[in-house]
Write a protein that holds these residues in place. Structure first.
Motif, PDB file in Angstrom:
ATOM      1  N   CYS A  16      25.166 -38.424  27.758  1.00  0.00           N
ATOM      2  CA  CYS A  16      23.961 -38.000  27.031  1.00  0.00           C
ATOM      3  C   CYS A  16      24.128 -36.643  26.352  1.00  0.00           C
ATOM      4  N   GLU A  17      25.224 -35.920  26.650  1.00  0.00           N
ATOM      5  CA  GLU A  17      25.559 -34.655  26.002  1.00  0.00           C
ATOM      6  C   GLU A  17      24.643 -33.499  26.391  1.00  0.00           C
ATOM      7  N   ARG A  18      23.853 -33.650  27.455  1.00  0.00           N
ATOM      8  CA  ARG A  18      23.030 -32.541  27.906  1.00  0.00           C
ATOM      9  C   ARG A  18      23.868 -31.577  28.747  1.00  0.00           C
ATOM     10  N   PRO A  19      23.606 -30.274  28.667  1.00  0.00           N
ATOM     11  CA  PRO A  19      24.360 -29.300  29.462  1.00  0.00           C
ATOM     12  C   PRO A  19      24.047 -29.449  30.952  1.00  0.00           C
ATOM     13  N   ILE A  20      25.079 -29.354  31.788  1.00  0.00           N
ATOM     14  CA  ILE A  20      24.905 -29.496  33.234  1.00  0.00           C
ATOM     15  C   ILE A  20      25.693 -28.413  33.954  1.00  0.00           C
ATOM     16  N   SER A  50      23.121 -45.434  31.905  1.00  0.00           N
ATOM     17  CA  SER A  50      22.807 -45.528  30.484  1.00  0.00           C
ATOM     18  C   SER A  50      23.444 -44.414  29.714  1.00  0.00           C
ATOM     19  N   GLY A  51      23.408 -44.510  28.381  1.00  0.00           N
ATOM     20  CA  GLY A  51      23.935 -43.457  27.525  1.00  0.00           C
ATOM     21  C   GLY A  51      22.976 -42.312  27.390  1.00  0.00           C
ATOM     22  N   ASN A  67      19.833 -50.211  31.257  1.00  0.00           N
ATOM     23  CA  ASN A  67      20.622 -51.158  32.012  1.00  0.00           C
ATOM     24  C   ASN A  67      21.864 -51.616  31.261  1.00  0.00           C
ATOM     25  N   GLN A  68      22.212 -50.930  30.187  1.00  0.00           N
ATOM     26  CA  GLN A  68      23.386 -51.256  29.395  1.00  0.00           C
ATOM     27  C   GLN A  68      24.324 -50.053  29.383  1.00  0.00           C
ATOM     28  N   PRO A  69      25.148 -49.919  30.409  1.00  0.00           N
ATOM     29  CA  PRO A  69      26.047 -48.767  30.502  1.00  0.00           C
ATOM     30  C   PRO A  69      26.986 -48.687  29.302  1.00  0.00           C
ATOM     31  N   ARG A  70      27.191 -47.488  28.810  1.00  0.00           N
ATOM     32  CA  ARG A  70      28.070 -47.264  27.666  1.00  0.00           C
ATOM     33  C   ARG A  70      29.045 -46.135  27.961  1.00  0.00           C
ATOM     34  N   THR A  71      30.224 -46.229  27.367  1.00  0.00           N
ATOM     35  CA  THR A  71      31.204 -45.160  27.499  1.00  0.00           C
ATOM     36  C   THR A  71      30.878 -44.048  26.512  1.00  0.00           C
ATOM     37  N   ILE A  72      31.641 -42.987  26.559  1.00  0.00           N
ATOM     38  CA  ILE A  72      31.422 -41.866  25.652  1.00  0.00           C
ATOM     39  C   ILE A  72      31.612 -42.279  24.198  1.00  0.00           C
ATOM     40  N   LEU A  97      36.839 -45.091  26.710  1.00  0.00           N
ATOM     41  CA  LEU A  97      36.599 -45.689  25.394  1.00  0.00           C
ATOM     42  C   LEU A  97      35.964 -47.071  25.473  1.00  0.00           C
ATOM     43  N   GLY A  98      36.289 -47.821  26.506  1.00  0.00           N
ATOM     44  CA  GLY A  98      35.885 -49.222  26.563  1.00  0.00           C
ATOM     45  C   GLY A  98      37.049 -50.095  26.120  1.00  0.00           C
ATOM     46  N   ARG A  99      37.022 -51.360  26.502  1.00  0.00           N
ATOM     47  CA  ARG A  99      38.169 -52.241  26.288  1.00  0.00           C
ATOM     48  C   ARG A  99      38.576 -52.405  24.833  1.00  0.00           C
ATOM     49  N   SER A 100      37.636 -52.800  23.989  1.00  0.00           N
ATOM     50  CA  SER A 100      37.991 -53.105  22.601  1.00  0.00           C
ATOM     51  C   SER A 100      38.468 -51.871  21.851  1.00  0.00           C
ATOM     52  N   ARG A 101      37.803 -50.755  22.039  1.00  0.00           N
ATOM     53  CA  ARG A 101      38.206 -49.525  21.360  1.00  0.00           C
ATOM     54  C   ARG A 101      39.545 -49.024  21.872  1.00  0.00           C
TER      55      ARG A 101
END
Length: 300
Positions: free
Chosen positions: A35-39, A61-62, A70-75, A169-173
């Motif tokens: 999500c790009e929030r500072p932590i 989630s992103g 409910n749809q996890p995404r990579t960076i 990246l995920g499989r296809s990328r």
């Protein structure tokens, strides 16, 4: 005046270090890879590459909110799969299977699949190579290894890098970056190498993963010194043995991997797929133009 979570105090100024979105009083240079929030250190949770915030880990989630929770995404926007190293395993399996063919068929198989620009094959009695229209060699040469040590070194590197880059990246990328990086390395070999010299191996594609990992590390605000040291060491080894190692494939694959990874992880979220597709199209266009111009030079 109330301050929204995650925004820095007014006294910090526009150029100050941001504050943790959960602890506004704590400055941090680390951001969640989704999500790009500072932590802050208390909130960061280790991921395959970089760190994630508690909300993204909890929801998968992103953004941590909304209908896509409910749809996890990579960076890079890819789907997070149960087996996050599947493509890496398949690529290693293909390389091992091809090596078995090399062992069974020997030089004949290598001669027909290795990367060669323009050469006369005495056994066939004809000219062979990319310049003679055999562009399939760009792909087949990426999976051919003639020596056990060469295969073992490349597969160990693929396993190590694949376990870090594929989940990010995920499989296809990941697969697309691997193959196009290999093509980029081969294109540089074709452009600069002596046209009758053969080249084989997955090194160009693997160096593309090295470049991608460097971009991912930078994107996740990790310490770049170890990454730079690894790249420098590999390049030192490459250039120290120019007669047995194709530096053109290594450098070409590295540069291609960096360019592709930049497009994959730095594109604006709302236009991410467009930027990613445009990046791959631009790199492939450069590869094709390079191939055409080199072929015209060799056959003209």
């Amino acid at each position: 005046m109330d301050q929204a979570p995650g925004s820095p105090p007014e006294s910090q100024g526009a150029q100050s270090v941001p504050s943790c979105y959960r602890h506004p009083d704590r400055e941090t240079g680390i951001t969640c890879t989704r999500c790009e929030r500072p932590i802050c250190p208390e909130c960061m949770i280790s991921a395959s590459v970089g760190f994630q915030c508690p909300e993204c880990v909890r929801t998968g989630s992103g953004t941590g909110h909304g209908p896509t929770a409910n749809q996890p995404r990579t960076i890079a926007g890819g789907t997070i799969a149960a087996d996050s190293f599947l493509v890496t395993k398949i690529l290693i399996g293909i390389n091992l299977a091809v090596f078995v063919l090399v062992s069974a068929l020997g030089t004949r198989f290598v001669n027909e699949t290795e990367l060669v620009g323009y050469a006369y094959d005495r056994r066939l009695g004809e000219v062979v190579g990319l310049a003679d229209g055999e562009w399939y060699r760009l792909f087949t040469s990426m999976f051919v290894h003639q020596e056990v040590a060469h295969l073992a070194f490349n597969m160990l590197a693929l396993w190590f890098l694949g376990r870090m880059v594929e989940p990010a990246l995920g499989r296809s990328r990941f697969l697309a970056l691997y193959l196009v990086s290999g093509l980029g390395g081969d294109a540089v070999v074709y452009l600069l190498e002596y046209p009758g010299r053969g080249t084989i191996g997955a090194s160009g594609a693997i160096f593309g993963l090295v470049g991608a990992f460097a971009v991912l590390a930078r994107r996740s605000n990790l310490d770049m010194r170890p990454v730079i040291a690894i790249i420098a060491l590999n390049l030192l080894i490459t250039f120290s043995r120019p007669d047995s190692i194709s530096w053109e494939a290594h450098v070409g694959g590295l540069v291609t991997g960096v360019l592709l990874a930049l497009g994959l992880v730095y594109g604006p979220r709302e236009h991410r797929r467009t930027v990613q597709a445009a990046t791959f199209a631009a790199v492939l266009l450069v590869i094709v133009v390079t191939m055409v111009l080199r072929t015209m030079d060799l056959t003209g």
